[in-house]
Design a protein around this motif. Structure first.
Motif, PDB file in Angstrom:
ATOM      1  N   THR A  44       0.852  -1.184   0.000  1.00 28.21           N
ATOM      2  CA  THR A  44       0.000   0.000   0.000  1.00 28.21           C
ATOM      3  C   THR A  44       0.888   1.234   0.000  1.00 28.21           C
ATOM      4  OG1 THR A  44      -1.891   1.053   1.079  1.00 28.21           O
ATOM      5  CG2 THR A  44      -0.234   0.083   2.521  1.00 28.21           C
ATOM      6  N   ASN A  45       0.289   2.396  -0.125  1.00 28.55           N
ATOM      7  CA  ASN A  45       1.010   3.651  -0.175  1.00 28.55           C
ATOM      8  C   ASN A  45       0.685   4.447   1.077  1.00 28.55           C
ATOM      9  OD1 ASN A  45       1.285   6.574  -0.767  1.00 28.55           O
ATOM     10  ND2 ASN A  45       1.973   5.838  -2.753  1.00 28.55           N
ATOM     11  N   ILE A  46       1.654   5.056   1.700  1.00 26.28           N
ATOM     12  CA  ILE A  46       1.448   5.801   2.940  1.00 26.28           C
ATOM     13  C   ILE A  46       0.442   6.938   2.753  1.00 26.28           C
ATOM     14  CG2 ILE A  46       3.327   7.483   2.694  1.00 26.28           C
ATOM     15  CD1 ILE A  46       2.441   5.570   5.913  1.00 26.28           C
ATOM     16  N   ASN A  47       0.298   7.453   1.540  1.00 23.81           N
ATOM     17  CA  ASN A  47      -0.647   8.530   1.266  1.00 23.81           C
ATOM     18  C   ASN A  47      -2.061   8.031   0.980  1.00 23.81           C
ATOM     19  OD1 ASN A  47       1.104  10.841   1.504  1.00 23.81           O
ATOM     20  ND2 ASN A  47       2.153   9.999  -0.265  1.00 23.81           N
ATOM     21  N   ASP A  48      -2.203   6.728   0.745  1.00 23.94           N
ATOM     22  CA  ASP A  48      -3.524   6.124   0.540  1.00 23.94           C
ATOM     23  C   ASP A  48      -3.434   4.659   0.940  1.00 23.94           C
ATOM     24  OD1 ASP A  48      -6.044   5.300  -0.129  1.00 23.94           O
ATOM     25  OD2 ASP A  48      -5.812   5.638  -2.276  1.00 23.94           O
ATOM     26  N   ILE A  49      -3.814   4.364   2.166  1.00 20.77           N
ATOM     27  CA  ILE A  49      -3.662   3.012   2.702  1.00 20.77           C
ATOM     28  C   ILE A  49      -4.737   2.056   2.208  1.00 20.77           C
ATOM     29  CG2 ILE A  49      -2.475   3.804   4.781  1.00 20.77           C
ATOM     30  CD1 ILE A  49      -5.342   3.155   6.139  1.00 20.77           C
ATOM     31  N   GLY A  50      -5.710   2.569   1.439  1.00 21.47           N
ATOM     32  CA  GLY A  50      -6.826   1.737   1.017  1.00 21.47           C
ATOM     33  C   GLY A  50      -7.839   1.638   2.141  1.00 21.47           C
ATOM     34  N   GLY A  51      -8.756   0.705   2.029  1.00 28.20           N
ATOM     35  CA  GLY A  51      -9.756   0.521   3.073  1.00 28.20           C
ATOM     36  C   GLY A  51     -10.989   1.370   2.862  1.00 28.20           C
ATOM     37  N   THR A  52     -11.744   1.540   3.940  1.00 27.32           N
ATOM     38  CA  THR A  52     -13.019   2.245   3.861  1.00 27.32           C
ATOM     39  C   THR A  52     -13.104   3.331   4.942  1.00 27.32           C
ATOM     40  OG1 THR A  52     -14.068   0.620   5.307  1.00 27.32           O
ATOM     41  CG2 THR A  52     -14.247   0.231   2.942  1.00 27.32           C
ATOM     42  N   ILE A  53     -13.903   4.341   4.669  1.00 25.78           N
ATOM     43  CA  ILE A  53     -14.125   5.409   5.638  1.00 25.78           C
ATOM     44  C   ILE A  53     -14.984   4.862   6.779  1.00 25.78           C
ATOM     45  CG2 ILE A  53     -15.228   7.657   6.025  1.00 25.78           C
ATOM     46  CD1 ILE A  53     -14.455   8.374   3.135  1.00 25.78           C
ATOM     47  N   VAL A  54     -14.493   5.009   8.014  1.00 23.33           N
ATOM     48  CA  VAL A  54     -15.227   4.540   9.185  1.00 23.33           C
ATOM     49  C   VAL A  54     -15.750   5.697  10.038  1.00 23.33           C
ATOM     50  CG1 VAL A  54     -14.088   2.290   9.290  1.00 23.33           C
ATOM     51  CG2 VAL A  54     -13.092   4.218  10.514  1.00 23.33           C
ATOM     52  N   LYS A  55     -15.170   6.876   9.895  1.00 24.68           N
ATOM     53  CA  LYS A  55     -15.625   8.080  10.597  1.00 24.68           C
ATOM     54  C   LYS A  55     -15.371   9.277   9.697  1.00 24.68           C
ATOM     55  CE  LYS A  55     -14.297   6.464  15.198  1.00 24.68           C
ATOM     56  NZ  LYS A  55     -13.485   6.759  16.375  1.00 24.68           N
ATOM     57  N   VAL A  60       0.556   2.368  17.249  1.00 20.40           N
ATOM     58  CA  VAL A  60       1.701   3.116  16.736  1.00 20.40           C
ATOM     59  C   VAL A  60       1.140   4.173  15.790  1.00 20.40           C
ATOM     60  CG1 VAL A  60       3.828   3.025  15.386  1.00 20.40           C
ATOM     61  CG2 VAL A  60       3.219   1.101  16.897  1.00 20.40           C
ATOM     62  N   TYR A  61       1.492   5.445  16.031  1.00 25.65           N
ATOM     63  CA  TYR A  61       1.095   6.544  15.149  1.00 25.65           C
ATOM     64  C   TYR A  61       2.329   7.007  14.372  1.00 25.65           C
ATOM     65  CZ  TYR A  61      -3.485   7.575  17.342  1.00 25.65           C
ATOM     66  OH  TYR A  61      -4.779   7.536  17.789  1.00 25.65           O
ATOM     67  N   TYR A  62       2.136   7.190  13.060  1.00 26.78           N
ATOM     68  CA  TYR A  62       3.194   7.735  12.200  1.00 26.78           C
ATOM     69  C   TYR A  62       2.623   8.980  11.532  1.00 26.78           C
ATOM     70  CZ  TYR A  62       6.372   8.301   8.268  1.00 26.78           C
ATOM     71  OH  TYR A  62       7.241   8.821   7.348  1.00 26.78           O
ATOM     72  N   PHE A  63       3.211  10.137  11.809  1.00 23.79           N
ATOM     73  CA  PHE A  63       2.726  11.405  11.275  1.00 23.79           C
ATOM     74  C   PHE A  63       3.325  11.651   9.892  1.00 23.79           C
ATOM     75  CE2 PHE A  63       1.685  11.615  15.652  1.00 23.79           C
ATOM     76  CZ  PHE A  63       0.488  12.310  15.676  1.00 23.79           C
ATOM     77  N   ILE A  64       2.458  11.920   8.926  1.00 25.86           N
ATOM     78  CA  ILE A  64       2.841  12.039   7.514  1.00 25.86           C
ATOM     79  C   ILE A  64       2.972  13.486   7.065  1.00 25.86           C
ATOM     80  CG2 ILE A  64       2.118  11.503   5.151  1.00 25.86           C
ATOM     81  CD1 ILE A  64       0.433   9.246   6.406  1.00 25.86           C
ATOM     82  N   GLU A  65       2.047  14.335   7.509  1.00 26.34           N
ATOM     83  CA  GLU A  65       2.008  15.717   7.019  1.00 26.34           C
ATOM     84  C   GLU A  65       1.438  16.633   8.094  1.00 26.34           C
ATOM     85  OE1 GLU A  65       0.492  17.981   2.999  1.00 26.34           O
ATOM     86  OE2 GLU A  65      -0.731  16.342   3.735  1.00 26.34           O
TER      87      GLU A  65
END
Length: 131
Positions: A6-17, A57-62
């Motif tokens: 996957t790409n860190i800018n778009d992990i895929g998946g679905t909107i949950v909130k 684990v949180y990874y801050f991107i921007e």
């Protein structure tokens, strides 16, 4: 078939909130881990919460902002990795001003074990055993 890359800018998946504060998207392709992304808007914050029996684990991107972890508050920015212990209270705050047209969302990815609802995870493990 599960897509393992996957790409860190778009992990895929679905909107949950999704509301006036943020957009949260979960990728639940794996059996034991969830990869979640959050786009937190300027001057907004996540709901403060804790998870018994769950580390994150949180990874801050921007962007940049503040993290509340337990009783501590400290600055966070793109590239920071924050380890959240089992049961620790945590919250993220985007300190950017909405008045500044160049303000950005604070974007981060979170990885945690189980599911967003730990009670459901526990019960799902025993599904089918007791009828």
């Amino acid at each position: 078939m599960i897509e393992y890359r996957t790409n860190i800018n778009d992990i895929g998946g679905t909107i949950v909130k999704q509301d006036h504060r943020y957009i949260v998207k979960d990728n639940t392709s794996l059996q034991n881990l969830v990869v979640s992304s959050t786009e937190l808007y300027p001057e907004k914050e996540t709901s403060g919460h804790s998870h018994d029996g769950q580390e994150e684990v949180y990874y801050f991107i921007e962007g940049k902002g503040e993290m509340v972890l337990g009783k501590r508050t400290f600055p966070v920015k793109a590239g920071d990795v924050i380890l959240i212990p089992d049961g620790a209270f945590h919250k993220v705050i985007n300190t950017a001003s909405r008045k500044n047209k160049n303000s950005k969302a604070l974007r981060f990815v979170c990885v945690f074990d189980g599911a967003r609802d730990q009670k459901k995870t526990f019960l799902d493990r025993f599904k089918g055993i007791f009828k």
